[in-house]
Design a protein around this motif. Structure first.
Motif: not given
Ligand code: BGC
Length: 817
Positions: A348, A455, A613
């Motif tokens: 991240d 991801w 997210e």
């Protein structure tokens, strides 16, 4: 003391009286804890930090804060006291529901250093401390805090208190060499937000809306009878008119205040929540909005970057990235501030680092974090996926996650121009790269082992976020092309010539292997995904001709998807760059400004105040995506804001630390103005541009001692200037945009060649046939008109025909404006 570190235990209250017969010239308190602490001297809280000592790799680095307390001492009896809660050292961490990652007992380290001029005395945290409990009962970072004001013992932290019923303490063994200072700013109360609304929900609950998803806690003043229990449940979102705690997973995020009667102001001490809404239960009477506020709590970094444009949705997207950064820099750069995670996920921050370094001075927090990464890597032989590492299994090397060991120091060096950052990380960087080198196959590819891949690609199955469209080993080898080059550049900057040659050769080997395996001679990238093309283009893997071809193919893919986003963590930070750097600026803007789901602006249209997210954490019907990875506060996908700084604001560093910079805004997306400010280590930079009809003005402020290459935006001759320090201003005429005129007799190809027209057209088509692809670049698109196409579309209605005609008319108008 009798605490055992079990769940739900009350915080430890510790006190030590001492007498002074004369006052020292200077007194310094050095303190830290296993747990989280608040120190007091003679009843006054020492310092203004909260959640001290923050979270580090405690066994290697336990941060000691120093405070000047000279003025807090008195002649006669004094009391050094502290409250210690469970914090990160004892409390549960991670979704595996494990606690006591570092210790089973809370512990305090305190040293009160008294300097008299001719001698120094130290009052230390030894066995003379007495331990009890008070109002602060269970206190958990994930689950919240309970304070029972009836149990607070009056005067416990000042002289004269009878502590004979309190217990003795035991001395805890801990490696003293772990005690350290830290480059990171402490966590503080940074801002106070008043409620924007107090709601009564359909079920009759009272909910306070603070208007912003934030990290922190609620402070209130209440007058209540003894025994009144006020419960605060925190949430990021409301659905069906009630708070929705789905995005918290198992974190209870619930605080409780039990009144001792009378009026009292309270704020929890040893927890923080990620929330916008708080549901209040047990509040006596009506809530007066002036008595309750949200206390925004995070690492107290200096803001260094701002951008504002003429588009309110883009401004909100920017604000969302700023808030997600603030909310996730709570001591450690985390994934999210609300659910049962809040861990220092490496991928991240790797995706977001260039953005973070523009917005805030992150040298403190990230250098501290890199120290933790390096010591843990050295101790275990791997770069943990989360730093500090609390996972129950060892992490294997993965692209974008573990390679933060290389890319983060490099990003910080680019921003701050400080070679010491590279020097300090050099061992960690080289050992990571050499470890991955050992994993390469005979061809030089990173083709085995677990990878997170792209991801959270929006097309990955809900239950397999790593299962995106782009081959995960393609992603791994592409990232390795980048990190091996960064490694070679680092070695060169530090004068390690032999290493530089070794890593440059490795970089070339991986790049050549990637091209052999994944790229055709002309530049088509295997798998034909937006992320695959973006990586190959942005990481300099292709030669010039291949790059141009790949750029065209990428632009087509992006158009074919109707400018909906199709990238995850790996591709999103790069896709706009890959487009704008290959002559497809318009497509980059269309992608940035799309509002349909999934897209950069979709969450903004859904009222988001932070970056989500998942692209569809909240689905178009307002429900929360049930997949479990649906935090509303993850900064990674906000990495596009870095492109906005460099392209809309137009500022990038040509030399590390901005001693030489480029100012080259690229105008598009219908924007009429933008202004950017950045406090660099070379000084303050400001860039603003404004378009007024066909007149363009650019103002650039360059700090003294720095130089800038200025490319005038939309200038008919592409004028460029080299300037030094000072404020520079240009006003000039720009040519009217050329554009086409379209109707039902236009071919699909004609429309597809004009990205803005295609967006209108495809948007109208998708409203009737959601999810059905339309390829304006297929061979037959060159001769197929819209009317002809409609004959082949089963179920094409008159309404569809009318909507497409209207869309094409709008596109024609747009072009002539
Ligand atoms: C985190 C992510 C992280 C990922 C990798 C998640 O649970 O929230 O942001 O990078 O796991 O496994």
């Amino acid at each position: 003391m009798s605490s055992t570190g079990a769940e739900g235990e009350a915080a430890a209250y510790l006190r030590r009286p001492f007498a002074l017969t004369s006052l020292p010239k200077r007194a310094t308190l050095r303190a830290t804890a296993l747990g989280v602490m608040e120190a007091r001297l003679n009843g006054t809280v020492v310092g203004d930090e909260v959640l001290a000592p923050g979270w580090t790799s405690y066994r290697h680095r336990l941060v000691v804060a120093e405070h000047d307390v000279t003025d807090a001492l008195v002649l006669g009896e004094n009391v050094l006291a502290a409250i210690v809660g469970e914090g990160w050292a004892l409390g549960r961490l991670g979704w595996e529901n494990k606690r006591n990652h570092y210790t089973t007992r809370p512990a305090l380290f305190a040293e009160l250093v008294l300097e008299y001029g001719d001698r120094t005395e130290i009052i230390g945290s030894d066995a003379t401390f007495r331990a009890g409990t008070g109002g602060t009962r269970d206190n958990s970072i994930y689950d919240g805090e309970t304070f029972d004001a009836r149990l607070e013992q009056a005067g416990w932290d000042v002289a004269g208190f009878d502590d004979s019923s309190w217990e003795g303490v035991e001395v805890v063994e801990w490696p003293l060499e772990a005690l350290t200072d830290s480059p990171a700013e402490p966590i503080r109360r940074v801002e106070i937000l008043p409620p924007v609304e107090i709601l009564t929900t359909p079920s009759g609950k009272t909910v306070v809306d603070f208007g912003q998803n934030l990290s922190g806690r609620v402070r209130f003043t209440v007058t209540a009878e003894a025994g009144t229990v006020i419960t605060l449940r925190h949430a990021e979102v409301m659905t069906g008119g009630e708070i929705d705690v789905e995005t918290l997973r198992t974190a209870k995020a619930t605080d409780r205040f039990i009144s001792a009667g009378g009026t009292r102001t309270w704020e929890p001490r040893f927890t923080f929540h990620g929330f916008r809404y708080v549901e209040l239960d047990g509040w006596p009477g009506e809530v007066d909005p002036t008595t309750i506020s949200a206390v925004v709590t995070h690492s107290d970094m200096r803001r260094t970057g701002w951008l504002e444009t003429s588009d309110p949705l883009l401004n909100q997207l920017h604000s969302n990235a700023v808030w997600s950064m603030r909310d996730n820099f709570v001591g450690v750069p985390t994934d999210c501030p609300q659910r049962d995670e809040r861990l220092g996920w490496t991928g991240d921050i790797n995706a977001f680092a260039p953005t973070a370094a523009f917005l805030y001075d992150v040298r403190g927090v990230l250098r501290s974090w890199l120290q933790d990464l390096a010591v843990e890597q050295k101790a275990t032989g791997f770069v943990p996926w989360v730093v500090p590492d609390v996972l129950s299994t060892p992490s294997s090397p993965t692209a974008l996650w573990s390679d933060v060991a290389v890319s983060l120091p490099w990003a910080l060096y680019r921003e701050y121009g400080d070679r010491a950052i590279l020097e300090n990380s050099y061992e960690s960087m080289t050992s990571f790269i050499r470890q991955v080198e050992g994993l390469l196959d005979g061809d030089g590819l990173w083709s085995s082992g677990f990878q997170y891949g792209d991801w959270l690609d929006p097309d990955a199955p809900d239950d397999n976020p790593a299962g995106g469209k782009t081959d995960r080993h393609l992603v791994a080898s592409a990232y390795l092309c980048k990190t091996t080059r960064e490694m070679a550049d680092t070695a060169r900057v530090l004068g390690h010539d032999q290493d530089a040659a070794e890593f440059a050769a490795l970089a070339e080997r991986v790049r050549a292997a990637f091209r052999r395996e994944y790229v055709t001679e002309k530049g088509r990238v295997a798998g034909e995904t937006v992320t695959g093309y973006s990586l190959a283009i942005a990481f300099g893997i292709l030669d010039d001709e291949q790059r141009a071809h790949a750029g065209d193919l990428l632009a087509r893919l992006v158009a074919k998807a109707g400018y909906r986003i199709s990238t995850g963590f790996a591709g999103t930070p790069l896709v706009t760059d890959a487009l704008s750097s290959t002559g497809h600026l318009e497509e980059a803007y269309l992608l940035l400004m799309e509002t349909g789901c999934p897209s950069f602006l979709y969450p903004v249209t859904m009222g988001a105040t932070t970056i989500w997210e998942r692209w569809d954490s909240v689905r178009p019907d307002g429900t929360i995506n049930p997949s479990g990875m649906t935090s509303l506060n993850h900064y990674a996908l906000g990495a596009v804001v870095d492109w906005m700084h460099r392209t809309i604001g137009g500022l990038s560093a040509l030399e590390p630390g901005y001693t030489h910079m480029r100012i080259a805004p690229q105008v598009g997306g219908g924007l009429t103005s933008a202004s950017l400010r950045h406090t660099t280590v070379a000084g303050d930079v400001e860039v603003s541009w404004q378009r007024d009809g066909q007149s363009m003005t650019l103002i650039a402020m360059v700090p003294d001692g720095a130089t800038a290459e200025v490319v005038l935006p939309s200038h008919p001759d592409g004028e460029t200037h080299e300037v030094g320090g000072g404020t520079h201003r240009w006003t000039y005429e720009i040519p009217a945009a050329a554009g086409g005129s379209y109707d039902l007799d236009s071919t699909l190809k004609e429309i597809a060649d004009d990205p803005a027209a295609w967006r209108e057209f495809f948007g109208a088509f998708s409203a009737h046939f959601p999810g059905v692809p339309l390829d304006g670049n297929a061979p037959e698109a060159a001769f197929m008109t819209v009317s002809t196409m409609l004959e082949y579309v089963p179920g094409a209605s008159d309404e569809l025909r009318d909507d497409l005609a209207a869309a094409l008319a709008r596109a024609s108008e747009g072009a002539s404006a």
